[in-house]
Write a protein that holds these residues in place. Structure first.
Motif, short mmCIF file in Angstrom:
data_model
loop_
_atom_site.label_atom_id
_atom_site.label_comp_id
_atom_site.label_asym_id
_atom_site.label_seq_id
_atom_site.Cartn_x
_atom_site.Cartn_y
_atom_site.Cartn_z
N GLU A 55 0.91 -1.38 0.23
CA GLU A 55 -0.68 0.30 0.13
C GLU A 55 1.02 1.27 -0.08
O GLU A 55 0.17 2.35 -0.61
N LEU A 56 1.92 1.08 0.83
CA LEU A 56 3.31 2.38 0.43
C LEU A 56 3.54 2.83 -0.69
O LEU A 56 3.17 3.73 -1.42
N VAL A 57 3.33 1.29 -1.90
CA VAL A 57 4.49 1.70 -2.65
C VAL A 57 3.12 2.09 -3.81
O VAL A 57 3.03 3.36 -4.35
N CYS A 58 1.62 2.19 -3.35
CA CYS A 58 0.41 2.63 -4.31
C CYS A 58 0.34 3.81 -3.88
O CYS A 58 0.12 5.08 -4.81
N TYR A 59 0.67 4.10 -2.52
CA TYR A 59 0.88 5.83 -1.84
C TYR A 59 1.98 6.11 -2.77
O TYR A 59 1.36 7.39 -3.78
N GLY A 60 2.62 6.28 -3.28
CA GLY A 60 4.19 6.16 -3.43
C GLY A 60 3.42 6.78 -5.60
O GLY A 60 3.49 7.95 -5.46
N ARG A 61 3.20 6.03 -5.58
CA ARG A 61 3.16 6.16 -7.16
C ARG A 61 1.68 7.14 -7.52
O ARG A 61 1.27 7.61 -8.66
N SER A 62 0.86 7.09 -6.34
CA SER A 62 -0.93 7.74 -6.67
C SER A 62 -0.13 8.97 -6.20
O SER A 62 -0.35 9.92 -6.73
N VAL A 64 2.98 10.12 -7.13
CA VAL A 64 3.56 11.04 -8.30
C VAL A 64 2.59 10.78 -9.65
O VAL A 64 2.70 11.81 -10.42
N HIS A 65 1.70 9.72 -10.09
CA HIS A 65 0.82 9.66 -11.14
C HIS A 65 -0.24 10.56 -11.03
O HIS A 65 -0.77 10.80 -11.81
#
Length: 192
Positions: A55-62, A64-65
């Motif tokens: 979920e942290l990876v998804c947070y970071g992607r959110s 950035v993108h």
């Protein structure tokens, strides 16, 4: 005229740079805290740690993108990052049993607070701190100074000399206004 404009411009540049720097620092601190939370998640039980890490990876992607383009466009507003809510939901299911897990749980809560504060700092700069009325005043004063300089035209001087006087004033005012625009919108593309 020039002194009044310079004092006002100095205060506005200071305000805009402070907001710009706070936004930049917030973005750096948010990224660092996400990395630290990934490390902290490794101390939880395998299933919860893996889920929090994902979920942290998804947070970071959110960020950035989704959020950065919206900040650049000025449409982010005060919306929440949906992955921040999911991280909280997942954390509420974590049951820390060992002293290491309990310590990691406490640290995670501290890091979450730091991450959210850093996000607020980052998002704050996206809005711009110079209100439209102040921009109107700056452009009005710039036009008055330019018109005032026209009255210094002297037929006894060459066109080059007069052009230098007018060009120097106009270019300094233009560059300062461009600097303010750049500092007031730190997430735009290009230089700045």
């Amino acid at each position: 005229l020039a002194t009044g404009f310079s004092v006002l411009l100095g205060f506005i540049v200071f305000l805009a740079f402070t907001s710009y720097d706070q936004s930049r620092t917030g973005a750096e601190r948010e990224a660092l805290t996400v990395l630290q939370q990934v490390e902290t998640a490794q101390f939880f039980a395998d299933a919860s740690g893996d889920r929090l890490t994902g979920e942290l990876v998804c947070y970071g992607r959110s960020v950035v993108h989704d959020e950065w383009p919206r900040m650049r466009d000025g449409t982010l507003g005060d919306t929440l990052n949906p992955w921040g809510v999911r991280l909280f939901s997942t954390l509420s299911t974590v049951d820390p049993r060992t002293p290491t897990q309990q310590s990691a749980y406490d640290k995670w809560l501290d890091q979450t607070s730091t991450r959210e504060e850093a996000r607020r700092d980052r998002v704050h700069g996206a809005v711009g701190v110079i209100p439209p009325t102040l921009w109107i005043v700056l452009f009005f004063i710039s036009a008055v100074i330019f018109a005032y300089m026209l009255f210094f035209a002297d037929s006894g001087e060459s066109a080059v000399t007069q052009g230098m006087l007018m060009g120097a004033v106009a270019s300094v005012i233009t560059v300062m206004l461009l600097l303010l625009w750049s500092l007031d919108r730190p997430f735009h593309t290009g230089v700045g």
